[in-house]
Design an enzyme around this catalytic site. Structure first.
Site, PDB file in Angstrom:
ATOM      1  N   TYR A  57     -26.794  27.224  40.551  1.00 26.07           N
ATOM      2  CA  TYR A  57     -27.350  27.606  39.257  1.00 26.07           C
ATOM      3  C   TYR A  57     -27.197  29.119  39.110  1.00 26.07           C
ATOM      4  O   TYR A  57     -26.272  29.693  39.651  1.00 26.07           O
ATOM      5  CB  TYR A  57     -28.806  27.109  39.158  1.00 26.07           C
ATOM      6  N   LYS A 104     -27.752  21.836  34.617  1.00 28.60           N
ATOM      7  CA  LYS A 104     -29.130  21.474  34.274  1.00 28.60           C
ATOM      8  C   LYS A 104     -29.438  20.043  34.708  1.00 28.60           C
ATOM      9  O   LYS A 104     -30.548  19.738  35.174  1.00 28.60           O
ATOM     10  CB  LYS A 104     -29.356  21.623  32.773  1.00 28.60           C
TER      11      LYS A 104
END
Length: 566
Positions: A105, A177
């Site tokens: 991420y 996500k």
């Protein structure tokens, strides 16, 4: 995939055999196939003879990962593993979560997105473009029927992770996500759909890059853009009527109005607005409890009124209204928002975005001609100062010392990402407040020593919040995501604050504990959904402990299931 039984109690029907099975990331076990499975699925001769456990595979994979020379190479390695063996990918992440989080991420995923067209190997997700709006429903049909998708993340790529317009590369933020929803909340990876809405790009580098894979044109805006979003939402709801839609990294002028349009129609969520708001609110409520300030009395200054800043302001206002019974317009009066022009005023007119307008103050309410941050802090005497400005070092020593003159425990959250854009460093904040500050940051920081005491720094990491909200909405089949559900989520996260038992501890729990945190958040969201008459799921346990156990039983685990022909 049914949520009716815990994954551990099921086998998995597999339609493949031989080499085709080894090419399927969902069913592939690599060297962990049992002897019986190797015979049943015609794998003889396609694998080394030694049978290995998942844990042994994780150890090998971690050694391979560790040998990669830089973070982007590690990110690429993980993407390749995900395409080969889904269970091994998630188990490796779960085993080394804290170490690998920044690789899969922010910030490393931002580098991967910027290089999407150059690193491209295999498409993942659904690519919709504004020139083929009549093909949207047909495109979505490639991903299954009405029961096949529970969670959709969609982005148009205009404002990605602090790196701006990335066009079609936004598919990777949707993918990332969804990885987090599985990793942090056990949403089944087979029931997710990452989507990019390609409207073009205003990024000159991409427009001039002959390898760029998206529409090579400037962004289309206005009615055609709105029609595109509308067609997608309607088609997604038609094709996957139970799916929860998560909007991600839309531009400043679109994010709020899209959320406002659809949140009263469908179960949807914008992480940049609501997720950031929830996690910041949880940290603030924990800090208020530590500092013994009542929420009906709190004064909040937010420096930076973009998507994140106004989302935080909105969440704080909703919470003040919910907890005190005040009308929201009155709750808003406890919040002062600043942007490039300084304090937001209604006289700014067209310079205000739709998200900023509710927080703009009447000129008559502000006696001073000075709208700068120091002047606001001097006059308002805030308990809370939040930075979402991306203006490094904006919280100067003069400003912080002025704040500390008027409140016993200054609550200061420099949240801008990445670290180089933080409004202040935690070490400075402790020194300028004589160790009294209560701090949360937007990026991870190591512990800080001041006055012989070591303080752990809380990170306002959305991943401790949005996966649990999504899990609660999915499991309850909630018709909408209402404001009370978000307040309940923030309160559940706040309840896990280590600072509530030891003020030297961080205001928010660590991401390593995120699956348990997600259970608590999901339980609170489900309880609220039921109470508000929004849940469409029958037979949800009413007791808190029973509800949490019910949630845990339905969370996907990264374990190999026995394969059967099917």
């Amino acid at each position: 995939m049914s949520y009716s039984l815990p994954p551990k109690s099921r086998s998995l029907k597999c339609p493949y055999e031989g080499a085709a099975l080894l090419q399927s990331s969902r069913f592939n076990k690599g060297t962990a196939f049992s002897e019986e499975e190797r015979i049943t699925f015609r794998l003889q001769g396609l694998l080394p003879p030694n049978h290995q456990s998942l844990n042994e595979q994780v150890e090998r994979a971690y050694q391979q990962y560790s040998s990669r020379q830089d973070d982007l190479a590690k990110n690429t390695f993980m993407a390749s593993m995900k395409a080969q063996n889904e269970v091994l990918y998630y188990r490796l992440l779960q085993t080394h979560l804290k170490e690998m989080f920044s690789i899969i991420y922010t910030p490393t995923e931002g580098d991967a997105i910027q290089n999407y067209s150059r690193l491209f190997r295999k498409p993942e997700g659904c690519f919709l473009n504004i020139k083929d709006q009549d093909m949207i429903e047909q495109s979505l049909s490639n991903f299954g029927n009405e029961d096949d998708v529970d969670y959709i993340v969609v982005s148009d790529g205009e404002e990605i992770l602090g790196i701006g317009d990335q066009g079609v590369g936004a598919i990777l933020i949707s993918v990332a996500k969804l990885v987090l929803t599985t990793l942090c909340a056990g949403i089944h990876p087979a029931k997710q759909l990452p989507v990019v809405l390609d409207c073009g790009t205003d990024n000159e580098e991409l427009l001039n890059d002959e390898l760029y894979l998206g529409l090579r044109q400037r962004r289309i805006r206005g009615k055609e853009y709105d029609d595109f979003v509308e067609t997608f939402v309607k088609s997604a709801r038609n094709r996957f009527p139970k799916a929860y839609i998560h909007f991600e990294d839309f531009g400043l002028h679109n994010a709020r109005r899209i959320l406002d349009k659809y949140q009263s129609q469908i179960p949807c969520f914008n992480d940049d607005i609501q997720g950031t708001g929830c996690v910041t609110l949880a940290a603030m409520m924990a800090a208020l409890q530590v500092s013994q300030v009542k929420i009906e009395d709190v004064r909040v200054v937010i420096f930076g009124s973009g998507t994140a800043g106004t989302g935080i302001a909105d969440q704080i206002a909703d919470t003040i209204a919910t907890k005190t019974g005040k009308p929201k317009v009155e709750a808003i009066k406890q919040i002062w928002c600043l942007d490039k022009m300084g304090l937001l005023l209604k006289s700014d007119g067209d310079d205000l975005t739709p998200a900023q307008t509710p927080f703009a103050r009447e000129q008559s309410d502000w006696s001073s001609s000075q709208r700068d941050l120091f002047s606001i802090v001097q006059q308002i005497k805030p308990h809370v100062l939040i930075g979402t400005s991306t203006k490094p070092k904006a919280f100067t020593e003069e400003i912080i010392r002025e704040m500390a003159k008027h409140v016993e425990r200054p609550i200061i959250f420099p949240l801008s990402n990445p670290t180089r854009l933080h409004e202040a460093k935690p070490q400075d904040l402790y020194e300028w407040t004589d160790g009294k500050a209560l701090i949360a940051t937007g990026s991870p920081f190591p512990p800080v020593k001041y006055g012989g005491v070591e303080y752990e720094i809380a990170e306002c990491n959305n991943s401790t919040c949005f996966p649990g909200i999504g899990l609660g909405a999915v499991l309850s089949r909630s018709r909408l995501v209402c404001k009370k559900m978000l307040v309940a989520a923030a309160e559940a996260l706040k309840a896990q604050s280590p600072a509530l038992t030891d003020p030297k501890k961080p205001l928010l729990p660590d991401v390593e504990n995120v699956r348990n945190i997600s259970v608590d958040i999901a339980a609170a969201v489900i309880k609220c959904s039921v109470a508000e008459g929004l849940s469409q799921r029958e037979a949800i346990p009413s007791g808190d402990n029973e509800r949490k156990q019910w949630i845990r039983e339905q969370m996907w685990e990264a374990d190999y299931l026995p394969l059967v022909k099917g």
